[in-house]
Scaffold this active site. Structure first.
Site, PDB file in Angstrom:
ATOM      1  N   LYS A 268       0.837  -1.200   0.000  1.00 27.53           N
ATOM      2  CA  LYS A 268       0.000   0.000   0.000  1.00 27.53           C
ATOM      3  C   LYS A 268       0.874   1.254   0.000  1.00 27.53           C
ATOM      4  CE  LYS A 268      -3.754  -0.625   2.300  1.00 27.53           C
ATOM      5  NZ  LYS A 268      -4.375  -0.986   3.564  1.00 27.53           N
TER       6      LYS A 268
ATOM      7  N   ARG B 120      -3.560   2.883   8.355  1.00 28.08           N
ATOM      8  CA  ARG B 120      -3.873   1.618   7.676  1.00 28.08           C
ATOM      9  C   ARG B 120      -2.639   0.731   7.603  1.00 28.08           C
ATOM     10  NH1 ARG B 120      -7.020   2.879   2.226  1.00 28.08           N
ATOM     11  NH2 ARG B 120      -7.858   0.824   2.719  1.00 28.08           N
TER      12      ARG B 120
ATOM     13  N   GLY C 283      -7.117 -10.352   7.196  1.00 24.25           N
ATOM     14  CA  GLY C 283      -6.846 -10.970   8.488  1.00 24.25           C
ATOM     15  C   GLY C 283      -6.086 -10.032   9.391  1.00 24.25           C
TER      16      GLY C 283
ATOM     17  N   MET D 265      -5.287  -6.032  10.850  1.00 22.85           N
ATOM     18  CA  MET D 265      -5.995  -4.780  11.052  1.00 22.85           C
ATOM     19  C   MET D 265      -5.882  -3.982   9.779  1.00 22.85           C
ATOM     20  SD  MET D 265      -5.261  -1.453  13.232  1.00 22.85           S
ATOM     21  CE  MET D 265      -5.261  -0.359  11.818  1.00 22.85           C
TER      22      MET D 265
ATOM     23  N   ARG E  69      -3.673  -1.491  -6.169  1.00 21.23           N
ATOM     24  CA  ARG E  69      -2.890  -2.727  -6.045  1.00 21.23           C
ATOM     25  C   ARG E  69      -3.319  -3.661  -7.170  1.00 21.23           C
ATOM     26  NH1 ARG E  69      -5.952  -4.888  -0.592  1.00 21.23           N
ATOM     27  NH2 ARG E  69      -8.021  -4.903  -1.479  1.00 21.23           N
TER      28      ARG E  69
ATOM     29  N   HIS F 290     -16.017  -8.586   1.753  1.00 20.87           N
ATOM     30  CA  HIS F 290     -14.993  -9.503   2.268  1.00 20.87           C
ATOM     31  C   HIS F 290     -15.192 -10.912   1.737  1.00 20.87           C
ATOM     32  CE1 HIS F 290     -13.328 -12.300   5.295  1.00 20.87           C
ATOM     33  NE2 HIS F 290     -12.311 -11.460   5.254  1.00 20.87           N
TER      34      HIS F 290
ATOM     35  N   SER G 243      14.422 -40.855  -7.253  1.00 21.31           N
ATOM     36  CA  SER G 243      13.215 -40.060  -7.088  1.00 21.31           C
ATOM     37  C   SER G 243      13.101 -39.761  -5.597  1.00 21.31           C
ATOM     38  CB  SER G 243      12.008 -40.845  -7.579  1.00 21.31           C
ATOM     39  OG  SER G 243      10.856 -40.067  -7.392  1.00 21.31           O
TER      40      SER G 243
ATOM     41  N   GLY H  28      11.434 -39.201  -2.422  1.00 17.00           N
ATOM     42  CA  GLY H  28      10.142 -39.417  -1.755  1.00 17.00           C
ATOM     43  C   GLY H  28      10.110 -38.466  -0.573  1.00 17.00           C
ATOM     44  N   THR H  29       9.714 -37.246  -0.869  1.00 15.10           N
ATOM     45  CA  THR H  29       9.858 -36.198   0.150  1.00 15.10           C
ATOM     46  C   THR H  29       8.864 -36.352   1.295  1.00 15.10           C
ATOM     47  OG1 THR H  29       8.583 -34.831  -1.358  1.00 15.10           O
ATOM     48  CG2 THR H  29      10.961 -34.463  -1.306  1.00 15.10           C
TER      49      THR H  29
ATOM     50  N   ASP I  28       8.295 -39.310   2.958  1.00 11.26           N
ATOM     51  CA  ASP I  28       9.054 -40.059   3.954  1.00 11.26           C
ATOM     52  C   ASP I  28      10.334 -39.329   4.344  1.00 11.26           C
ATOM     53  OD1 ASP I  28       7.731 -42.446   4.810  1.00 11.26           O
ATOM     54  OD2 ASP I  28       7.789 -43.091   2.731  1.00 11.26           O
TER      55      ASP I  28
ATOM     56  N   CYS J  31       8.822 -37.086  -6.141  1.00 10.19           N
ATOM     57  CA  CYS J  31       7.474 -37.646  -6.293  1.00 10.19           C
ATOM     58  C   CYS J  31       6.661 -37.570  -5.007  1.00 10.19           C
ATOM     59  CB  CYS J  31       7.528 -39.069  -6.815  1.00 10.19           C
ATOM     60  SG  CYS J  31       8.279 -40.216  -5.651  1.00 10.19           S
TER      61      CYS J  31
ATOM     62  N   TYR K 144      12.753 -33.306 -12.907  1.00 12.46           N
ATOM     63  CA  TYR K 144      11.287 -33.356 -13.002  1.00 12.46           C
ATOM     64  C   TYR K 144      10.637 -33.345 -11.623  1.00 12.46           C
ATOM     65  CZ  TYR K 144      11.443 -38.317 -11.692  1.00 12.46           C
ATOM     66  OH  TYR K 144      11.642 -39.481 -11.019  1.00 12.46           O
TER      67      TYR K 144
HETATM   68  C1  PEP Z   1       7.200 -40.369  -0.391  1.00 19.82           C
HETATM   69  O1  PEP Z   1       7.516 -40.912   0.637  1.00 19.82           O
HETATM   70  O2  PEP Z   1       7.399 -39.172  -0.641  1.00 19.82           O
HETATM   71  C2  PEP Z   1       6.526 -41.134  -1.447  1.00 19.82           C
HETATM   72  C3  PEP Z   1       6.286 -40.609  -2.621  1.00 19.82           C
HETATM   73  O3  PEP Z   1       6.108 -42.383  -1.125  1.00 19.82           O
HETATM   74  P1  PEP Z   1       4.803 -42.671  -0.235  1.00 19.82           P
HETATM   75  O4  PEP Z   1       4.093 -41.384  -0.051  1.00 19.82           O
HETATM   76  O5  PEP Z   1       4.033 -43.677  -0.991  1.00 19.82           O
HETATM   77  O6  PEP Z   1       5.429 -43.209   1.007  1.00 19.82           O
HETATM   78 MG    MG Z   2       7.558 -43.087   0.719  1.00 19.67          MG
END
Ligand code: PEP
Ligand code: MG
Length: 876
Positions: free
Chosen positions: A23, A93, A102, A104, A337, A455, A765, A767-768, A770, A832, A852
């Site tokens: 602002k 303001r 959310g 003031m 804005r 709102h 890959s 596995g974010t 876990d 993934c 990827y």
């Molecule tokens: C993960 O762990 O990020 C994953 C893709 O495997 P899953 O969610 O099946 O454990």
């Molecule tokens: Mg996993």
């Protein structure tokens, strides 16, 4: 040198957003452009941060700078605080870098007290305006600075109106306003045990502090978490000389968008009220006029406003959302804005602006928020069912989409019912910032009051949620258990359907169908594809999901969770036989039954993907997930399998683990039961060979991914099961089909030992899910219960399962990528976990050079756009 905490508007500009907030920076920019902006100054975001560093205290240094700039403002305007001759009144303001509901927002008419009000009444010859301004100030100050209930003030106004037998605020005269001032002050004193503050400087410092404090209220913290805004940004405070829209019938106030925020049509779109002040338009207290009508009432101001809109749109190269006030026919700009808009509007505006030569395609890509695309992909009403349905009322189509759910009347109730698995429609007189969590939980929002800029409308549009507003026909019962509309009564829990695109409200459940995507979408997404570097794959376990993802632009599958297929039809029976096998022979027999079923599943997926790459991940969950747990289910299964109930129960008990997520799962299953990996390999390889026979042009090369690997020897062990089986099958077929074996990186040890793993793995890959679980040591399934305490304590600001923890988990990913590529330069790298569909995580992944991301089908378009935006940012 003393740090500068305050800037006059003419000392700033649009590039100083970080310091002056959105602002403040835009007010400065408009001043520089020579637009009619009332004078003022901005207290910086750094002052807000300092306030917190100093233990929630405004330091003497900051206070003295504020007062110095107040002096300057007095000189600029020729007015003075508390001077009966020529009193200065200001608005205070908040204004963070990103606009944030959310917090003031606004206090108007600050600086007024008894003497000043009397002086204004006398000098202006308009006592109604003087006391109206005063009562509004008491109301806003009490509410936003002191947290007194807004409702009580409205009730007092209603009582006075009832006494006089009038219904409109405009019919309140000067004496009524004076009486309101008195009653409001009494209410304040009763509740605060102090007199209403009369010293303007005290009023101001309290208001400034309230803005700083509002940065850390619960709603603001929630909004920040939803929108990736770090708490370290702080908010600025804008102090600006008041101009008055409530000074008579040649005065007014309004808000307008330079284009239609619902459809994107290139036409000024807005609302205004004459003889009113700021909040009246958005609060929905009176029903506003359409902006075009200003042409008749105040033609010069209207023409000037239109010109300013055009200039601002060209200047900012984005659709603008503006606030203005007209005082005795003269126009003042109070804010501009970038306007929040629906996803449909966002795409149309982006394409139109490219056609108009205002934006390049790359610039256009940056004007659409990736998460917003979600709204385009959500269901609409089935047209056949819709034709048969009769609306019970119609109001403003505030935010498009279709919503169907059971009626609730409060935000808390919405949250509670949704937690029970219900779908709800939130019905409110009007909404306010404290409702946002409930609004987010609901399928749709219906309000009795308020226009397109209320709102409810603005927030719903931002969330991509369906909203119908201003349904004045509806009257909600005093106890909020039902409402009536056109003679019909609807109770809590009854079904309601809202069409946010037409504004129609239906008193029944109406079936919804998948969304249809407009031509703008295709064109826009093509630009995104041309700009991005990351490939976008999808996580899909069925041919149907795979086909949907391809429609949304997926270039392959990054994760097939094979266990998801195990629950289908008869498969679960064979799986159970496998798990319950007592001898190797029984186990082999069970696996033999499963293999052709898996093969069929994989063939279906390969067919749906038409030659695009598919990564198949081997069995991952702990085996007990496939067994029944309730006594009656155990008995039934024992009967089916010809086993004793006790024997089966003992087996189920033996598979139960204290920490199943860290237990016997992932590749550990293959180490214990090599037959599983062999069976899955047979299924994958046979499926691919078959598909390649039918479609040689696809040249499918299976990608086999082993889960939860933590050590090179473990990887080698399981990989050997795969290669021995695969090589034999391929040789047997006389084929030269290639296949690839990769490792998931989801155990911290795997990330650290990635250099070694890459000697065997052709791809990683991440596995974010876990990896996050094991890096934090937070259970994926339980963290939701204690994370809120971490948000409140500001230890963590975000759910690390939704947004990648770039510092910790991110560092492990970087280490693994670096070490892996040092061993194998062409190692293919992707994500993934759920983070593969989250824009801020995608930006991080792009920045560290992975190849990827893979996400659920409905997030594919979001990922495509987020990847493009990341690439554009990183190219700069
Ligand atoms: C993960 O762990 O990020 C994953 C893709 O495997 P899953 O969610 O099946 O454990
Ligand atoms: Mg996993």
């Amino acid at each position: 040198m003393e740090k500068k905490y305050v800037y006059l508007f003419n000392e700033g500009n649009a590039d100083m957003r970080d310091l002056l907030g959105g602002k403040g920076a835009n007010l400065a920019e408009m001043s520089n452009l020579g637009m009619p902006v009332p004078n003022g100054f901005t207290i910086t975001t750094e002052a807000c941060n300092k306030y917190y560093e100093d233990g929630e205290k405004i330091s003497d240094e900051i206070q003295s700078q504020i007062f110095k700039y107040l002096d300057l403002l007095e000189k600029e305007t020729g007015k003075k605080f508390a001077d009966p001759e020529n009193p200065l009144l200001v608005s205070v303001r908040s204004g963070a870098r990103a606009s944030m509901p959310g917090m003031m927002d606004t206090i108007l008419n600050l600086g007024i007290n008894d003497e000043v009000a009397d002086a204004i009444a006398e000098k202006s010859g308009n006592p109604r305006y003087a006391y109206d301004s005063y009562r509004r100030f008491i109301q806003m100050f009490s509410d936003v600075v002191k947290g007194l209930s807004k409702k009580r003030f409205e009730e007092i106004i209603d009582e006075i109106k009832a006494e006089k037998g009038i219904t409109e605020d405009l019919d309140l005269d000067a004496d009524d306003m004076k009486k309101l001032v008195q009653l409001f002050k009494e209410f304040y004193q009763e509740n605060m045990n102090e007199e209403f503050p009369t010293d303007p400087k005290k009023q101001m410092m309290e208001a400034v502090e309230a803005v700083f404090k509002s940065w850390n209220n619960e709603r603001a913290i929630y909004y920040r978490r939803q929108n990736d805004i770090p708490s370290s940004w702080g908010t600025a405070v804008n102090v600006q000389m008041m101009v008055f829209g409530n000074r008579g019938n040649d005065c007014g106030t309004g808000v307008a968008f330079s284009r239609n925020p619902a459809t994107g049509e290139n036409k000024l779109y807005g609302e205004f009220l004459m003889n009113a002040q700021g909040e009246d338009v958005v609060a929905g207290v009176r029903t506003p006029n359409r902006i075009e009508q200003l042409a008749e009432i105040s033609p010069e101001a209207y023409e000037q406003f239109k010109k300013i809109c055009n200039t601002l749109e060209h200047h900012y190269k984005n659709m603008q959302d503006m606030e203005f006030t007209i005082e005795h026919g003269k126009l003042y700009m109070l804010q501009t804005r970038n306007g929040k808009r629906t996803a449909q509007a966002a795409l149309k505006v982006a394409c139109d602006m490219v056609d108009e030569g205002l934006l390049t395609p790359e610039e256009a890509l940056m004007t659409v928020e990736a998460n917003q695309l979600d709204a385009l992909l959500h269901p609409m009403f089935d047209p056949e069912e819709l034709k048969k349905a009769q609306p019970v009322t119609a109001a403003l189509p505030a935010s498009p989409g279709a919503a169907c759910g059971q009626i609730v009347f409060s935000a808390d109730e919405a949250i509670e019912e949704v937690a029970k698995g219900k779908k709800v429609i939130l019905v409110r007189l009007e909404t306010s910032p404290e409702d946002i969590q409930g609004m987010a939980a609901a399928e749709g929002i219906l309000t009795v009051r308020g226009g397109m800029t209320s709102h409810a409308a603005v927030v719903a549009r931002g969330m991509g949620e369906c909203c119908v507003s201003g349904a004045g026909d509806i009257s909600i019962a005093a106890d909020e258990s039902s409402f009536t509309v056109n003679g019909k009564t609807f109770n809590r829990g009854d079904w309601l359907s809202l069409d946010g695109s037409t504004g129609k409200v239906y008193g029944q459940a109406i079936k919804t169908i998948p969304a249809e995507i407009s031509g703008y979408f295709e064109r826009f997404m093509k630009w995104a594809d041309e700009s991005r570097r990351l490939q976008i794959r999808t996580n899909a376990d069925t041919p149907r999901d795979a086909a949907q993802a391809v429609k949304f632009g997926a270039e392959g599958i990054g994760l097939v969770r094979t266990e998801h297929m195990f629950f289908d039809g008869d498969k679960i029976k064979s799986i159970r036989e496998m798990i319950l096998a007592k001898t190797n022979e029984q186990m082999e027999n069970a696996l033999k039954k499963i293999e052709p079923l898996q093969q069929e599943d994989f063939e279906g997926i390969y067919e749906a993907m038409e030659g695009r790459p598919v990564t198949i991940r081997y069995l991952d969950p702990p085996l007990h997930e496939f067994l029944p747990h309730k006594p009656e289910e155990v008995a039934e299964l024992a009967n089916e399998m010809g086993m004793g109930v006790e024997e089966l129960q003992a087996k189920v008990d033996s598979l139960r683990e204290v920490n199943p997520m860290m237990g016997h799962r992932g590749s550990r299953l293959d180490v214990s039961y090599p037959g599983i990996a062999r069976m899955q390999t047979e299924a994958v390889i046979r499926a691919a060979l078959n598909v390649n026979k039918k479609h040689p042009e696809w040249n499918v090369e299976p990608e086999i991914m082993l889960p939860l690997i933590g050590d090179l020897k473990e990887l080698k062990f399981v990989k050997k099961l795969v290669t021995e089986t695969a090589d034999e099958l391929i040789a047997h077929e006389g084929s030269n089909m290639k296949y690839h074996v990769g490792s998931m990186i989801e155990v911290p040890r795997a990330a650290l030992k990635a250099g070694e793993l890459a000697t065997e793995a052709e791809f990683f890959s991440f596995g974010t899910n876990d990896l996050t679980q094991l890096t934090f040591g937070f259970s994926r399934d339980d963290a939701g219960s204690f994370l809120p305490a971490y948000y409140s304590a500001k230890i963590y600001e975000q759910d690390p399962f939704a947004k990648l923890d770039q510092e910790g988990v991110g560092e492990l990913i970087q280490i693994a990528a670096q070490r892996g590529r040092a061993t194998r330069p062409n190692l293919h790298l992707g994500v993934c976990g759920e983070h593969g569909g989250d824009p801020s995580s995608i930006e991080f992944v792009d920045g560290i050079g992975l190849d990827y991301v893979s996400c659920s089908p409905y997030r594919v378009p979001i990922a495509r756009l987020a990847a493009a935006q990341a690439a554009i940012k990183h190219r700069k």
